[in-house]
Scaffold this motif. Structure first.
Motif, mmCIF file in Angstrom:
data_model
loop_
_atom_site.group_PDB
_atom_site.id
_atom_site.type_symbol
_atom_site.label_atom_id
_atom_site.label_comp_id
_atom_site.label_asym_id
_atom_site.label_seq_id
_atom_site.Cartn_x
_atom_site.Cartn_y
_atom_site.Cartn_z
ATOM 1 N N GLY A 184 0.847 -1.204 0.000
ATOM 2 C CA GLY A 184 0.000 0.000 0.000
ATOM 3 C C GLY A 184 0.874 1.242 0.000
ATOM 4 O O GLY A 184 1.862 1.315 0.738
ATOM 5 N N TYR A 185 0.508 2.232 -0.828
ATOM 6 C CA TYR A 185 1.308 3.465 -0.909
ATOM 7 C C TYR A 185 0.428 4.717 -0.771
ATOM 8 O O TYR A 185 0.934 5.828 -0.782
ATOM 9 C CB TYR A 185 2.068 3.505 -2.243
ATOM 10 N N GLY A 186 -0.889 4.517 -0.678
ATOM 11 C CA GLY A 186 -1.813 5.652 -0.559
ATOM 12 C C GLY A 186 -2.708 5.438 0.646
ATOM 13 O O GLY A 186 -2.214 5.186 1.758
ATOM 14 N N SER A 187 -4.014 5.456 0.424
ATOM 15 C CA SER A 187 -4.927 5.294 1.564
ATOM 16 C C SER A 187 -4.780 3.926 2.220
ATOM 17 O O SER A 187 -5.131 3.747 3.383
ATOM 18 C CB SER A 187 -6.378 5.520 1.136
ATOM 19 N N LEU A 188 -4.246 2.959 1.477
ATOM 20 C CA LEU A 188 -4.069 1.626 2.085
ATOM 21 C C LEU A 188 -3.050 1.664 3.230
ATOM 22 O O LEU A 188 -3.002 0.745 4.043
ATOM 23 C CB LEU A 188 -3.655 0.592 1.036
ATOM 24 N N TYR A 247 -8.194 1.147 -10.593
ATOM 25 C CA TYR A 247 -6.980 0.462 -10.138
ATOM 26 C C TYR A 247 -6.974 -1.015 -10.552
ATOM 27 O O TYR A 247 -7.963 -1.718 -10.362
ATOM 28 C CB TYR A 247 -6.857 0.515 -8.607
ATOM 29 N N TYR A 275 -7.687 12.979 2.833
ATOM 30 C CA TYR A 275 -6.871 11.946 2.171
ATOM 31 C C TYR A 275 -5.429 12.435 2.064
ATOM 32 O O TYR A 275 -4.482 11.734 2.433
ATOM 33 C CB TYR A 275 -7.463 11.662 0.793
ATOM 34 N N GLU A 281 -11.050 -0.430 -4.396
ATOM 35 C CA GLU A 281 -10.119 0.186 -5.348
ATOM 36 C C GLU A 281 -10.655 0.138 -6.783
ATOM 37 O O GLU A 281 -9.882 0.186 -7.735
ATOM 38 C CB GLU A 281 -8.762 -0.535 -5.277
HETATM 39 C C1 SIN Z 1 -2.902 2.335 -2.232
HETATM 40 O O1 SIN Z 1 -3.145 2.952 -1.210
HETATM 41 O O2 SIN Z 1 -1.980 1.489 -2.261
HETATM 42 C C2 SIN Z 1 -3.708 2.523 -3.474
HETATM 43 C C3 SIN Z 1 -4.243 3.886 -3.664
HETATM 44 C C4 SIN Z 1 -5.261 4.313 -2.658
HETATM 45 O O3 SIN Z 1 -6.202 3.548 -2.369
HETATM 46 O O4 SIN Z 1 -5.163 5.438 -2.148
#
Ligand code: SIN
Length: 191
Positions: free
Chosen positions: A25-29, A103, A158, A99
């Motif tokens: 995960g690199y964002g909200s995850l 995505y 976010y 997602e």
């Molecule tokens: C992620 O967080 O890895 C995917 C992008 C998101 O859901 O913000």
């Protein structure tokens, strides 16, 4: 490619015989962990840069006024830090819905802080999805984020929560931090 990727993702991987798999995960995850996991470890992937270039029509915006969320863009030499979760394949039934706005799941090699590696999956919204908004000046991205809101809350939440999580992970994501600075400056100066 249509923005709704649920069916596409379901046909992409065969999880048969697999008990657990790593998710990067690199964002909200990173900060909205509303799914069960077996283990969690900070990790990084190489060759990808985090960018607020994906439109959010379902979570942090609406079809009329989309927000902006992150995706990954290929960039040789770039390192993207994030959080890896070891999850049961069942979790992807939920995550594919969460997602769904553009995505797709891709395989990736991740590196943990102790230098060890593992292969896993990462959700990336590629340029050919209908919800992709693309590059824009960071000040304009901040303005769009300030105005957008959707069923999951204000788009600014976010951005601010992601920036906070990246600082905690020791990530130096100048793109995210610069948009955060624009957002705060614009709010205080009304510009
Ligand atoms: C992620 O967080 O890895 C995917 C992008 C998101 O859901 O913000």
């Amino acid at each position: 490619m249509p923005a709704n990727t649920i069916e596409h993702n379901r046909s992409r991987f065969n999880f048969e015989g697999i008990d657990a798999i790593w998710l990067f995960g690199y964002g909200s995850l990173i900060y909205k962990v509303d799914f069960p996991f077996l283990e969690q470890r900070p990790a990084a992937i190489r060759g990808w840069a985090r960018r607020f270039w994906q439109g959010s029509h379902d979570h942090r915006g609406t079809p009329e006024a989309p927000g902006r969320v992150v995706t990954l863009i290929e960039q040789p030499g770039a390192v993207c830090r994030g959080m890896a979760f070891r999850v049961s394949p069942k979790v992807f039934e939920y995550l594919d819905v969460r997602e769904k706005n553009g995505y797709l799941r891709f395989s990736t090699r991740m590196t943990f802080d102790d230098g060890s590696h593992a292969d896993g999956l990462v959700y990336i919204a590629t340029e050919d999805n209908e919800a992709f908004l693309g590059e824009a000046p960071e000040a304009d991205i901040a303005r769009q984020i300030a105005l957008a809101s959707g069923p999951s809350g204000p788009n600014s939440d976010y951005l601010l929560r992601l920036a906070e999580s990246l600082r905690a992970l020791g990530d130096d994501c100048t793109h995210t931090f610069s948009i955060e600075t624009y957002l705060k400056t614009q709010a205080s100066t009304g510009s």
